[in-house]
Design an enzyme around this catalytic site. Structure first.
Site, mmCIF file in Angstrom:
data_model
loop_
_atom_site.group_PDB
_atom_site.id
_atom_site.type_symbol
_atom_site.label_atom_id
_atom_site.label_comp_id
_atom_site.label_asym_id
_atom_site.label_seq_id
_atom_site.Cartn_x
_atom_site.Cartn_y
_atom_site.Cartn_z
ATOM 1 N N ASP A 27 0.842 -1.194 0.000
ATOM 2 C CA ASP A 27 0.000 0.000 0.000
ATOM 3 C C ASP A 27 0.878 1.245 0.000
ATOM 4 O OD1 ASP A 27 -2.954 1.013 0.566
ATOM 5 O OD2 ASP A 27 -1.616 2.196 1.836
ATOM 6 N N ASN A 87 -2.760 12.958 -3.314
ATOM 7 C CA ASN A 87 -3.772 13.388 -4.288
ATOM 8 C C ASN A 87 -4.334 14.762 -3.942
ATOM 9 O OD1 ASN A 87 -3.817 11.369 -6.229
ATOM 10 N ND2 ASN A 87 -5.254 10.099 -5.091
ATOM 11 N N GLU A 117 -4.671 2.362 -4.390
ATOM 12 C CA GLU A 117 -3.210 2.460 -4.270
ATOM 13 C C GLU A 117 -2.601 1.174 -3.725
ATOM 14 O OE1 GLU A 117 -4.841 4.290 -0.381
ATOM 15 O OE2 GLU A 117 -5.459 4.010 -2.462
ATOM 16 N N ASP A 138 -1.706 9.534 -10.264
ATOM 17 C CA ASP A 138 -1.660 8.469 -11.272
ATOM 18 C C ASP A 138 -0.232 8.201 -11.730
ATOM 19 O OD1 ASP A 138 -4.379 8.206 -11.137
ATOM 20 O OD2 ASP A 138 -4.801 9.278 -13.002
ATOM 21 N N HIS A 152 -4.911 14.477 -8.760
ATOM 22 C CA HIS A 152 -5.021 13.076 -9.136
ATOM 23 C C HIS A 152 -4.125 12.711 -10.317
ATOM 24 C CE1 HIS A 152 -8.310 11.909 -6.434
ATOM 25 N NE2 HIS A 152 -8.754 13.142 -6.590
#
Length: 338
Positions: free
Chosen positions: A214, A222, A257, A231, A227
């Site tokens: 994780d 974010n 994630e 990404d 975002h």
């Protein structure tokens, strides 16, 4: 239904399936403990210009375009073949320019065909040109009352080309359906299939581990950078992890994630060390924001051994509990629940 009609029907269904969407085969295992390399060239990610073009495997965008090109050729070829067949049966000759659309569909995409598919595409080209040569010879013989039996070998070759193209479309559609579009990793659907196969080996005496991975503080990332940057971070983390693993280890986008890794044949005495080095691999090279500001990215990992006659879902739950423990104890670390 004739052979040709049968393939046309099946192929039509395949194209529909592909349009609705537009592996990892089981790998050998061994019990050698491995260490993830921490030296070598730095892999600092420039978030404003991240490029994965150096990968040995093509991107999903390239593979998706290949599928589009394949479907386009398939449809153009079918239309040309049916047009030629009707003209032949009526004793007519098609103008030479009628084949140009097929030639364009076949040779136009050559430069962008992904490397793993080039050999197949060249085979497709050779098959088509062989058929085209036969069609031209047959067209010239129409005025000589050539028997229809002479057309049978051409029809067989044409049906074979159509069948092979159809099978490639189905196979490649299935492959793309098992890949994550963002990270270019196998997705959760593929993970479940591979994990079930690995569990079958465990039930017969093999060893292995799985790890839940994780990204730490990803929501804050974010919120701070947007975002789009998030990404890019996920893509770069996927690249680093894939680079650090053995070629037969499995790495999958689990969701959000989170990633999941499968380690066939990994011994217990080096399992924790292995995933701790994955944490180091991510943390050692900071990412950079678009303004040049370094961003520290870390991951937490929970690892659990695959156990005989235990469901894969149960093992994932245990690894997830170990991940929670790593988070609670400060993040940027790995924990093992035996």
């Amino acid at each position: 239904m004739t052979k040709q009609e049968k393939w046309h029907s099946i192929a039509a269904e395949a194209v529909i399936v592909c349009m609705e969407w537009k592996g990892v085969s089981h790998k050998p295992w061994h019990d050698v403990c491995f260490l993830v390399p921490t030296g070598g060239n730095p892999m600092t990610a420039q978030l404003q210009n991240t490029s994965l073009s150096g990968r040995a495997t093509p991107s999903l965008a390239e593979e998706s375009m290949y599928l589009d090109d394949l479907i386009h050729f398939y449809n153009v070829w079918k239309e040309f073949w049916q047009t030629w067949l009707r003209a032949y049966l009526q004793g007519k000759m098609l103008p030479r320019h009628t084949e140009q659309s097929v030639l364009q569909a076949l040779h136009g995409p050559e430069a962008r065909i992904p490397s793993p598919q080039k050999a197949y595409w060249h085979t497709l080209e050779a098959s088509y040109h062989d058929i085209l040569h036969r069609l031209q010879s047959s067209s010239e013989d129409t005025s000589k009352n050539c028997p229809y039996s002479a057309l049978v070998p051409i029809m067989d070759a044409a049906n074979l080309l159509e069948q092979q193209c159809f099978e490639e479309i189905v196979t490649f559609s299935k492959k793309l359906g098992e890949m994550d579009l963002l990270t270019n990793l196998p997705n959760r659907r593929r993970m479940e299939q591979d994990l079930a196969r690995e569990q079958a080996l465990i039930d017969r005496g093999a060893t292995g581990f799985i790890a839940m991975i994780d990204v730490d503080h990803f929501k804050s990332l974010n919120d701070t950078y947007g975002h789009a940057v998030g990404d890019i971070v996920l893509r770069e983390i996927a690249r680093r992890l894939r680079f650090a693993l053995r070629h037969y280890d499995g790495l999958y986008r689990y969701g959000g994630e989170e990633f999941l890794a499968i380690f066939p044949g990994l011994r217990k005495d080096c399992a924790l060390l292995t995933v701790q080095r994955l944490c180091q691999k991510i943390a050692m090279d900071p990412f950079q924001a678009t303004d040049g500001h370094p961003i520290s990215i870390t991951i937490s990992i929970g690892i659990a051994p695959l156990a005989s006659h235990m469901s894969p879902e149960g093992i994932v739950h245990i690894a997830d509990a170990a991940l929670y423990q790593a988070k609670q104890e400060g993040r940027n670390q790995a924990r093992l629940i035996p």
